[in-house]
Motif scaffolding. Structure first.
Motif, PDB file in Angstrom:
ATOM      1  N   LEU A 188       0.757  -1.265   0.452  1.00 36.24           N
ATOM      2  CA  LEU A 188      -0.103  -0.458  -0.006  1.00 36.24           C
ATOM      3  C   LEU A 188       0.742   1.548   0.090  1.00 36.24           C
ATOM      4  O   LEU A 188       0.301   2.134   0.524  1.00 36.24           O
ATOM      5  N   LEU A 189       1.846   1.213  -0.484  1.00 34.77           N
ATOM      6  CA  LEU A 189       3.241   2.227   0.574  1.00 34.77           C
ATOM      7  C   LEU A 189       3.328   2.374  -1.310  1.00 34.77           C
ATOM      8  O   LEU A 189       3.660   1.636  -2.312  1.00 34.77           O
ATOM      9  N   VAL A 190       3.534   4.568  -1.389  1.00 28.51           N
ATOM     10  CA  VAL A 190       3.943   4.711  -2.707  1.00 28.51           C
ATOM     11  C   VAL A 190       5.269   5.620  -2.729  1.00 28.51           C
ATOM     12  O   VAL A 190       4.629   5.905  -1.963  1.00 28.51           O
ATOM     13  N   GLY A 191       6.012   5.669  -3.731  1.00 27.32           N
ATOM     14  CA  GLY A 191       7.436   6.431  -3.880  1.00 27.32           C
ATOM     15  C   GLY A 191       8.505   5.813  -3.943  1.00 27.32           C
ATOM     16  O   GLY A 191       8.367   4.382  -3.871  1.00 27.32           O
ATOM     17  N   SER A 192       9.503   6.498  -4.887  1.00 23.10           N
ATOM     18  CA  SER A 192      10.214   6.108  -5.053  1.00 23.10           C
ATOM     19  C   SER A 192      11.839   6.500  -4.457  1.00 23.10           C
ATOM     20  O   SER A 192      13.097   6.332  -5.443  1.00 23.10           O
ATOM     21  N   SER A 193      11.869   7.785  -3.487  1.00 27.71           N
ATOM     22  CA  SER A 193      12.648   7.955  -3.209  1.00 27.71           C
ATOM     23  C   SER A 193      13.462   6.810  -2.103  1.00 27.71           C
ATOM     24  O   SER A 193      13.308   5.724  -2.680  1.00 27.71           O
ATOM     25  N   ALA A 194      14.668   6.777  -1.860  1.00 29.17           N
ATOM     26  CA  ALA A 194      15.882   6.040  -1.272  1.00 29.17           C
ATOM     27  C   ALA A 194      15.327   5.428   0.033  1.00 29.17           C
ATOM     28  O   ALA A 194      15.531   4.860   1.031  1.00 29.17           O
ATOM     29  N   ALA A 195      14.721   7.324   0.524  1.00 29.03           N
ATOM     30  CA  ALA A 195      13.759   6.839   2.310  1.00 29.03           C
ATOM     31  C   ALA A 195      13.039   5.984   1.998  1.00 29.03           C
ATOM     32  O   ALA A 195      13.007   4.459   2.837  1.00 29.03           O
ATOM     33  N   MET A 196      12.298   5.818   0.913  1.00 32.22           N
ATOM     34  CA  MET A 196      10.477   4.460   0.295  1.00 32.22           C
ATOM     35  C   MET A 196      11.313   3.318   0.317  1.00 32.22           C
ATOM     36  O   MET A 196      11.112   2.231   1.059  1.00 32.22           O
ATOM     37  N   LEU A 197      12.429   3.202  -1.050  1.00 33.91           N
ATOM     38  CA  LEU A 197      13.081   2.169  -1.139  1.00 33.91           C
ATOM     39  C   LEU A 197      13.524   1.672   0.488  1.00 33.91           C
ATOM     40  O   LEU A 197      13.504   0.087   0.127  1.00 33.91           O
ATOM     41  N   ARG A 198      14.378   2.111   1.529  1.00 36.49           N
ATOM     42  CA  ARG A 198      14.669   1.388   2.360  1.00 36.49           C
ATOM     43  C   ARG A 198      13.711   1.102   3.316  1.00 36.49           C
ATOM     44  O   ARG A 198      13.956  -0.612   4.012  1.00 36.49           O
ATOM     45  N   LEU A 199      12.527   1.445   3.931  1.00 38.73           N
ATOM     46  CA  LEU A 199      11.499   1.405   4.105  1.00 38.73           C
ATOM     47  C   LEU A 199      11.246   0.198   3.354  1.00 38.73           C
ATOM     48  O   LEU A 199      10.165  -1.110   3.702  1.00 38.73           O
ATOM     49  N   TYR A 200      10.780  -0.022   2.317  1.00 40.83           N
ATOM     50  CA  TYR A 200       9.830  -1.558   1.473  1.00 40.83           C
ATOM     51  C   TYR A 200      10.492  -1.973   1.671  1.00 40.83           C
ATOM     52  O   TYR A 200      10.913  -3.916   1.977  1.00 40.83           O
ATOM     53  N   LYS A 201      12.136  -2.542   1.868  1.00 41.06           N
ATOM     54  CA  LYS A 201      13.235  -3.264   2.312  1.00 41.06           C
ATOM     55  C   LYS A 201      12.356  -3.834   3.788  1.00 41.06           C
ATOM     56  O   LYS A 201      12.624  -4.752   3.628  1.00 41.06           O
ATOM     57  N   THR A 202      12.689  -2.869   4.643  1.00 42.09           N
ATOM     58  CA  THR A 202      12.428  -3.074   5.814  1.00 42.09           C
ATOM     59  C   THR A 202      11.294  -3.857   6.437  1.00 42.09           C
ATOM     60  O   THR A 202      10.826  -5.262   6.476  1.00 42.09           O
ATOM     61  N   VAL A 203      10.396  -3.574   5.716  1.00 40.58           N
ATOM     62  CA  VAL A 203       8.979  -3.828   5.491  1.00 40.58           C
ATOM     63  C   VAL A 203       8.582  -5.204   5.102  1.00 40.58           C
ATOM     64  O   VAL A 203       8.183  -6.058   6.184  1.00 40.58           O
ATOM     65  N   ARG A 204       9.617  -5.839   3.856  1.00 37.16           N
ATOM     66  CA  ARG A 204       9.829  -7.196   3.625  1.00 37.16           C
ATOM     67  C   ARG A 204       9.804  -7.948   4.651  1.00 37.16           C
ATOM     68  O   ARG A 204       9.616  -8.867   4.946  1.00 37.16           O
ATOM     69  N   LYS A 205      11.318  -7.727   5.046  1.00 32.66           N
ATOM     70  CA  LYS A 205      12.091  -8.569   5.909  1.00 32.66           C
ATOM     71  C   LYS A 205      11.572  -8.685   7.638  1.00 32.66           C
ATOM     72  O   LYS A 205      11.046 -10.062   7.890  1.00 32.66           O
ATOM     73  N   VAL A 206      10.924  -7.542   8.051  1.00 33.17           N
ATOM     74  CA  VAL A 206      10.052  -8.334   8.883  1.00 33.17           C
ATOM     75  C   VAL A 206       8.685  -8.616   8.825  1.00 33.17           C
ATOM     76  O   VAL A 206       7.838  -9.236   9.811  1.00 33.17           O
ATOM     77  N   ALA A 207       8.090  -8.529   7.635  1.00 30.83           N
ATOM     78  CA  ALA A 207       6.877  -9.295   7.659  1.00 30.83           C
ATOM     79  C   ALA A 207       6.703 -10.979   7.811  1.00 30.83           C
ATOM     80  O   ALA A 207       5.528 -11.007   8.008  1.00 30.83           O
ATOM     81  N   VAL A 208       7.610 -11.534   6.970  1.00 33.32           N
ATOM     82  CA  VAL A 208       7.611 -12.840   7.277  1.00 33.32           C
ATOM     83  C   VAL A 208       7.780 -13.347   8.796  1.00 33.32           C
ATOM     84  O   VAL A 208       7.725 -14.724   8.519  1.00 33.32           O
ATOM     85  N   THR A 209       7.980 -12.780   9.665  1.00 42.08           N
ATOM     86  CA  THR A 209       8.460 -13.176  11.206  1.00 42.08           C
ATOM     87  C   THR A 209       7.244 -13.153  11.645  1.00 42.08           C
ATOM     88  O   THR A 209       5.848 -12.465  10.853  1.00 42.08           O
ATOM     89  N   GLU A 210       7.520 -13.277  12.495  1.00 38.19           N
ATOM     90  CA  GLU A 210       5.875 -13.225  14.002  1.00 38.19           C
ATOM     91  C   GLU A 210       6.227 -11.648  15.140  1.00 38.19           C
ATOM     92  O   GLU A 210       5.733 -11.402  15.783  1.00 38.19           O
ATOM     93  N   ALA A 211       6.773 -11.345  14.798  1.00 33.16           N
ATOM     94  CA  ALA A 211       7.837  -9.535  15.825  1.00 33.16           C
ATOM     95  C   ALA A 211       6.271  -9.055  15.743  1.00 33.16           C
ATOM     96  O   ALA A 211       6.150  -8.586  14.919  1.00 33.16           O
ATOM     97  N   ASN A 212       6.427  -8.368  17.358  1.00 33.80           N
ATOM     98  CA  ASN A 212       5.118  -7.065  16.874  1.00 33.80           C
ATOM     99  C   ASN A 212       5.849  -6.314  16.194  1.00 33.80           C
ATOM    100  O   ASN A 212       7.326  -6.245  16.528  1.00 33.80           O
ATOM    101  N   VAL A 213       5.846  -5.127  15.636  1.00 35.88           N
ATOM    102  CA  VAL A 213       6.136  -4.267  15.292  1.00 35.88           C
ATOM    103  C   VAL A 213       5.225  -3.162  15.962  1.00 35.88           C
ATOM    104  O   VAL A 213       4.779  -2.882  15.750  1.00 35.88           O
ATOM    105  N   PHE A 214       6.680  -1.551  16.075  1.00 35.62           N
ATOM    106  CA  PHE A 214       6.339  -0.885  16.830  1.00 35.62           C
ATOM    107  C   PHE A 214       6.973   0.352  15.890  1.00 35.62           C
ATOM    108  O   PHE A 214       7.775   0.467  15.265  1.00 35.62           O
TER     109      PHE A 214
END
Length: 444
Positions: A140-166
């Motif tokens: 659901l995230l839109v953006g091409s900036s370096a900050a957003m591309l870093r966020l995409y990677k972070t979200v993808r990595k944590v999403a497949v775990t069961e960790a609580n996210v803050f």
């Protein structure tokens, strides 16, 4: 482990060459579509792990065939398009594609996405209709900036775990979109996503909202009620503005997180929660702990994996693109072809956007209503919002119809009731202004 299979449907020869020469793409077994057969049918016959598809004038039958199959929820997709608003493509995205890159392409970003898929193949389901011009998308995230591309990677990595996210971020930065994307990229994607604003809960009913109640447990409890933990069973529970939750309820929330047990109000039955909890706040959580409004033990329990959402001012490369994105969405919805002038885009780029993406979205939507064909700086109401008290007091989340009405009456007041000057200032015809005023009179 055998090499993963990449299904490649790309019509641009230069793009095909760039992809096939990439080291990361070579790690896949490549299956290229054949021009004499429907590429969707070819793909459905393959047990591919990743599909990289150039969406160049796809036929409606291809969209429908993809949507009817279950492949969208079973493999990773990287879509490439020209960025022209396409409701059918948006419907396809809602049904299951993950990355969507618009031309002109940044090949490094495309190859990074391929690399991500190679390293960690997982399901990504997208359920948000998107109209845009040139920004990339993940979930659901839109953006091409370096900050957003870093966020995409972070979200993808944590999403497949069961960790609580803050999730930590300013108001309007998109914390709920991040939470929803974590859910959609997780193994719980086919289960409920339930969001609740902890700051909006009344102290009298918060236990009932969280844990549910049984009929007759208090005055007004006319039937059994499921709390959000039961509603989100096997899925994801998003606790927005968790720092606004009263301390008494924070203790109860901590118990659920530690033991998984909760008890509906008025019930003797102990229930076990099977939910992933994602929390969010627009405060500095450590400062909230220091101020005594957030329990330290709850903070550490919630923040197994903290995620910071960048404010819009740290996404300078996305600002004008987002403005065009929201305008394209309005155009597609209303079947219009309105454009932002160079001066309006310049103002958008220079504005500080204290309300972040939400403020930008509402500014573009207001301007879309006010302008006939070309959106000029005065349609954005940004300068007015800083100098005219009547407009400055408009809440950021007011519905568009109410925003339009407030802007018209504010302009009338500035022009001492002169309708010709008011219409000119708002960028609409005098006839349109009279029609709107007559409508407001009938509604009152």
């Amino acid at each position: 482990m055998s090499q993963p299979l990449l299904f490649l449907h790309v019509q641009d020869p230069e793009l095909t060459t760039q992809l096939l020469q990439s080291d990361i793409v070579r790690r896949f077994v490549i299956c290229k579509s054949q021009p004499d057969e429907c590429w969707v049918e070819q793909m459905l016959r393959q047990s591919c792990d990743l599909a990289l598809i150039e969406m160049d004038n796809p036929a409606p039958a291809q969209y429908e065939l993809l949507q009817q199959s279950h492949v969208l929820s079973e493999i990773d997709f990287i879509l490439i398009s020209k960025g022209i608003p396409d409701l059918a493509l948006d419907q396809l995205m809602r049904c299951g594609a993950g990355y969507h890159f618009r031309q002109p392409l940044d090949m490094n970003s495309v190859l990074d996405a391929v690399q991500d898929c190679y390293r960690q193949l997982s399901t990504v389901v997208v359920k948000r209709k998107v109209q845009t011009s040139d920004l990339d998308q993940f979930g659901l995230l839109v953006g091409s900036s370096a900050a957003m591309l870093r966020l995409y990677k972070t979200v993808r990595k944590v999403a497949v775990t069961e960790a609580n996210v803050f999730i930590i971020g300013e108001s309007g930065a998109g914390k709920e979109l991040v939470a929803n994307t974590v859910h959609l990229a997780s193994h719980r994607a086919d289960k409920p996503f339930v969001a609740i604003n902890c700051g909006a809960l009344s102290s009298e009913l918060i236990d009932s909202e969280l844990f549910g109640h049984v009929k007759g447990s208090f005055t007004g409890a006319l039937r059994d009620h499921q709390g959000v933990f039961a509603q989100a069973e096997q899925g994801t529970l998003f606790l927005d503005e968790v720092t606004e939750m009263p301390l008494e309820q924070q203790v109860k929330l901590l118990r659920v997180l530690e033991s998984g047990e909760y008890r509906p109000v008025g019930s003797n039955k102990v229930c076990m929660a099977n939910v992933r909890v994602i929390a969010a706040t627009n405060r500095d959580p450590l400062q909230a702990v220091a101020d005594g409004i957030l329990r330290e033990d709850l903070y550490f329990r919630l923040s197994q994996f903290p995620v910071k959402v960048p404010p819009l001012r740290e996404r300078e490369a996305d600002i004008t693109g987002l403005a065009q994105h929201f305008l394209a969405y309005c155009n597609a919805r209303e079947k219009q072809q309105k454009q932002l002038s160079d001066a309006a885009l310049s103002l958008v780029a220079q504005h500080k956007w204290p309300g972040n993406v939400r403020e930008l979205k509402h500014a573009v939507e207001r301007a879309f209503i006010m302008a006939d064909k070309l959106i000029e700086p005065h349609h954005l109401l940004l300068e007015v919002a800083t100098s005219v008290e009547a407009v400055a007091d408009i809440p950021a989340d007011m519905p568009l119809d109410e925003l339009e009405k407030a802007a018209i009456f504010a302009a009338l007041e500035r022009n001492c009731g002169n309708k010709t000057d008011t219409a000119q200032q708002l960028g609409i015809s005098v006839k349109t202004l009279y029609n709107k005023l007559e409508k407001y009179q009938q509604e009152s």
